[in-house]
Design a protein around this motif. Sequence first.
Motif, PDB file in Angstrom:
ATOM      1  N   UNK A   1       0.821  -1.217   0.000  1.00  0.00           N
ATOM      2  CA  UNK A   1       0.000   0.000   0.000  1.00  0.00           C
ATOM      3  C   UNK A   1       0.851   1.261   0.000  1.00  0.00           C
ATOM      4  N   UNK A   2       0.257   2.302  -0.527  1.00  0.00           N
ATOM      5  CA  UNK A   2       0.775   3.660  -0.385  1.00  0.00           C
ATOM      6  C   UNK A   2      -0.395   4.535   0.033  1.00  0.00           C
ATOM      7  N   UNK A   3      -0.247   5.202   1.152  1.00  0.00           N
ATOM      8  CA  UNK A   3      -1.254   6.160   1.618  1.00  0.00           C
ATOM      9  C   UNK A   3      -0.678   7.548   1.430  1.00  0.00           C
ATOM     10  N   UNK A   4      -1.420   8.401   0.746  1.00  0.00           N
ATOM     11  CA  UNK A   4      -0.975   9.773   0.517  1.00  0.00           C
ATOM     12  C   UNK A   4      -1.743  10.700   1.453  1.00  0.00           C
TER      13      UNK A   4
ATOM     14  N   UNK B   1      -1.652 -10.151   5.333  1.00  0.00           N
ATOM     15  CA  UNK B   1      -0.505  -9.323   5.707  1.00  0.00           C
ATOM     16  C   UNK B   1      -0.357  -8.159   4.739  1.00  0.00           C
ATOM     17  N   UNK B   2       0.155  -7.053   5.295  1.00  0.00           N
ATOM     18  CA  UNK B   2       0.287  -5.816   4.540  1.00  0.00           C
ATOM     19  C   UNK B   2       1.632  -5.174   4.831  1.00  0.00           C
ATOM     20  N   UNK B   3       2.073  -4.384   3.905  1.00  0.00           N
ATOM     21  CA  UNK B   3       3.306  -3.617   4.081  1.00  0.00           C
ATOM     22  C   UNK B   3       3.221  -2.427   3.146  1.00  0.00           C
ATOM     23  N   UNK B   4       3.831  -1.308   3.537  1.00  0.00           N
ATOM     24  CA  UNK B   4       3.761  -0.161   2.643  1.00  0.00           C
ATOM     25  C   UNK B   4       4.260   1.106   3.283  1.00  0.00           C
ATOM     26  N   UNK B   5       3.836   2.225   2.723  1.00  0.00           N
ATOM     27  CA  UNK B   5       4.348   3.521   3.165  1.00  0.00           C
ATOM     28  C   UNK B   5       3.223   4.544   3.236  1.00  0.00           C
ATOM     29  N   UNK B   6       3.465   5.567   4.073  1.00  0.00           N
ATOM     30  CA  UNK B   6       2.552   6.695   4.209  1.00  0.00           C
ATOM     31  C   UNK B   6       3.337   7.960   3.903  1.00  0.00           C
ATOM     32  N   UNK B   7       2.792   8.797   3.022  1.00  0.00           N
ATOM     33  CA  UNK B   7       3.437  10.041   2.617  1.00  0.00           C
ATOM     34  C   UNK B   7       2.791  11.210   3.354  1.00  0.00           C
TER      35      UNK B   7
ATOM     36  N   UNK C   1      -7.688  12.162   1.968  1.00  0.00           N
ATOM     37  CA  UNK C   1      -6.725  11.086   2.181  1.00  0.00           C
ATOM     38  C   UNK C   1      -6.924  10.056   1.076  1.00  0.00           C
ATOM     39  N   UNK C   2      -5.837   9.595   0.466  1.00  0.00           N
ATOM     40  CA  UNK C   2      -5.968   8.591  -0.585  1.00  0.00           C
ATOM     41  C   UNK C   2      -5.084   7.399  -0.290  1.00  0.00           C
ATOM     42  N   UNK C   3      -5.502   6.260  -0.818  1.00  0.00           N
ATOM     43  CA  UNK C   3      -4.693   5.051  -0.669  1.00  0.00           C
ATOM     44  C   UNK C   3      -4.658   4.308  -1.988  1.00  0.00           C
ATOM     45  N   UNK C   4      -3.527   3.647  -2.245  1.00  0.00           N
ATOM     46  CA  UNK C   4      -3.389   2.745  -3.388  1.00  0.00           C
ATOM     47  C   UNK C   4      -2.986   1.383  -2.833  1.00  0.00           C
ATOM     48  N   UNK C   5      -3.788   0.381  -3.130  1.00  0.00           N
ATOM     49  CA  UNK C   5      -3.522  -0.974  -2.670  1.00  0.00           C
ATOM     50  C   UNK C   5      -3.189  -1.858  -3.861  1.00  0.00           C
TER      51      UNK C   5
ATOM     52  N   UNK D   1      11.981  12.924   2.011  1.00  0.00           N
ATOM     53  CA  UNK D   1      12.359  12.608   0.633  1.00  0.00           C
ATOM     54  C   UNK D   1      11.741  13.632  -0.305  1.00  0.00           C
ATOM     55  N   UNK D   2      12.547  14.575  -0.783  1.00  0.00           N
ATOM     56  CA  UNK D   2      12.116  15.556  -1.773  1.00  0.00           C
ATOM     57  C   UNK D   2      10.835  16.270  -1.363  1.00  0.00           C
ATOM     58  N   UNK D   3      10.857  16.888  -0.177  1.00  0.00           N
ATOM     59  CA  UNK D   3       9.712  17.672   0.261  1.00  0.00           C
ATOM     60  C   UNK D   3       8.577  16.865   0.838  1.00  0.00           C
ATOM     61  N   UNK D   4       8.777  15.570   0.953  1.00  0.00           N
ATOM     62  CA  UNK D   4       7.760  14.683   1.524  1.00  0.00           C
ATOM     63  C   UNK D   4       8.388  13.877   2.644  1.00  0.00           C
ATOM     64  N   UNK D   5       7.658  13.709   3.732  1.00  0.00           N
ATOM     65  CA  UNK D   5       8.100  12.823   4.807  1.00  0.00           C
ATOM     66  C   UNK D   5       7.462  11.464   4.557  1.00  0.00           C
TER      67      UNK D   5
END
Length: 655
Positions: free
Chosen positions: A33-36, A168-174, A45-49, A193-197
């Motif tokens: 996942x990526x949560x923006x 199980x899940x793994x991913x990042x939050x921006x 709030x957006x997520x990509x799974x 990372x480039x203006x994003x935590x």
Amino acid sequence: MQSRRLLPIITLVLLAIGDPTAVPASEGQTVEFTIDARRLGDQILTSELSIPTPAEWLDEQRNLVLDYPLYIPGTHTSSGPVQNVAGIEIEDCRGRTLGWDRNPHQLERLTVQVPPDCSKIQVETTYLASQPSVNSKGIDSYGWQDLGAISFNTVFWAPAGRSHQELHFAGRVLFPGHWSHVVSSLPHTTAPQEGTVTSTFERASLAEFVDAPVVAGKHAVTLELDLPGHPPHTFTALSKELDNATPPDWLQASLEEVVRQSTLLMGPFPRRRFDFLFVLAPGIDAGLEHGESTLIGDPEDTLVDAKPNDEIQAGGATISVIPHEYVHAWCGKLRAPIGLVPPTFNEPINSELLWVYEGLTSYLDDLVSVRAGWITFEEYRNNLVRSLLAFEQKEGRRWRSVEDTARDSGRLRGGSPRWGDLRRRQDYYSEGAAFWLEADARIRRGTAGAKSLDDFVHRFFDVPVRPVGALEPYDRQTLVDTLAEVWDGEDWSDLIRRRIEDPVESLSMDYLVELLGYQWNWTSEPSALQKALAAKNPARVDLRTSLGLRVDDGAVASLVPGGLADLAGIPHDAELVGVNGWRYSPERLRDAVRDSAEQGGVHLLLDIEGRLEGAELPYSLGARYPQLEPLDAADDLLREIAAPRTEPVGPTTAR
């Protein structure tokens, strides 16, 4: 019965089809996942799974069924805020848009057909934060320009029918670039990372993600509690202003004593760490338990105004919820009723044992609070006074049992602005606590002080530590058996039936007052504590024990069913215009009650929907302030119960 809960999480599950003895191809699969959260300040709030699609998760037509988490742990009802989903886009492995269909009877359930040449699909969800329902406020996501809180359940979907322990899940939050503080009990790393935590979360079960909110922001203050021999405990406060996030000097030592008294009572802390997460911002009024953390929301100035021992419960009502949520690490997150521990987050729950999950927790959090000095003994006793009086005024107890309020938890959470004493509220909290106080007193009396509920609690929580979300279950018989192991001189099953499962015949609580070694004493002047509490809200005049009403800001806010005001036909929301011929003020109303013995009654002039009407209340007992007094200072059971522990109840053997 099973309960399905849901919290910050990422989830995808489908019906398993195939030989149950074979090793499924889905084993070892991970949803990435990526949560923006970079627009969380705008409440978006957006997520990509990236969801694997093994054959076991698909039906014969290659349909994948996705569930939005619905029964979220700690809310005890269907609370998943699917109504705030503002966009769903699904693509196959080649970027082609896939259509989806919503189940007309289960609006949290989607079906999508997976092409035969794809082993995964992409699901993008847009979610609108900061608009919780009464049931989702503790498990929702919130955002402001300089801070936010994310519950994973708000932006994830789960393949239907799969256990939250297996997924199980793994991913990042921006996060925005200036949100340098990110806190969660889940293992993660954070880097700009480039203006994003970016915070990267290690692989964990769906249950673990659901049980671990993330808070982040520009300003945060973290206290590392000094607790030798305990797993790490931290307190983190976030606010848009650094000064508001700075805890008062007294808080750390008080929290440390809360932890010590809790572990002396219930046994060693059962998990790897605990984080008290405090979000101070407008629009978040929440407090929810998690296995390794608690997320509490309160107004921005809460910590600034918090003072110890100022007769408002360790600095304020919401701060005082901290011991409650911490006790839940044992009562609710180590052990839970069998009906609240289903294998998925979309199965209906059976919440009838909430008088234990929340009632025992409420009893123990008061116990821990007074033993740790979080509240004074006078506050502890005064809280009991208010609870007992409320029970005696609650006419709904005659038709509806405590157990029934537990079964109807979700619909009762919002309260009732009128006649709440007839409909009842979430009374499994307070009346559940009263049961456990009575049990404590009966054990102490029956064993001449050799045993107490402390022994039950220690024994009850001396169980193996299961994975987050699995928990050690119990049922009614478990409670009866464990109580009998401590003291078998009581018919515990019958007591549970009479106090919890049946409506009451009499509203009187004298049996409990006498069991504790006390008696009622009605005084004409308030105690110092009662006076101090009343001064916190001078526009409120609580006369429920005399005239049978409470007035807030000049309007009737509450009526006692069958009380004098009710019998006089005074309705809710009527505005008080005059008292005994004088223009209304809170002071004049209090004076009228005080002088009623001489005046022979109280006359009110009311504005009822624009019409002026008078009401004569035949009351002549004067001011009445309830106090509990011990019959014998040497037999003050309540003070014995409140005494701090200096050593553990006993050894812990199961873990």
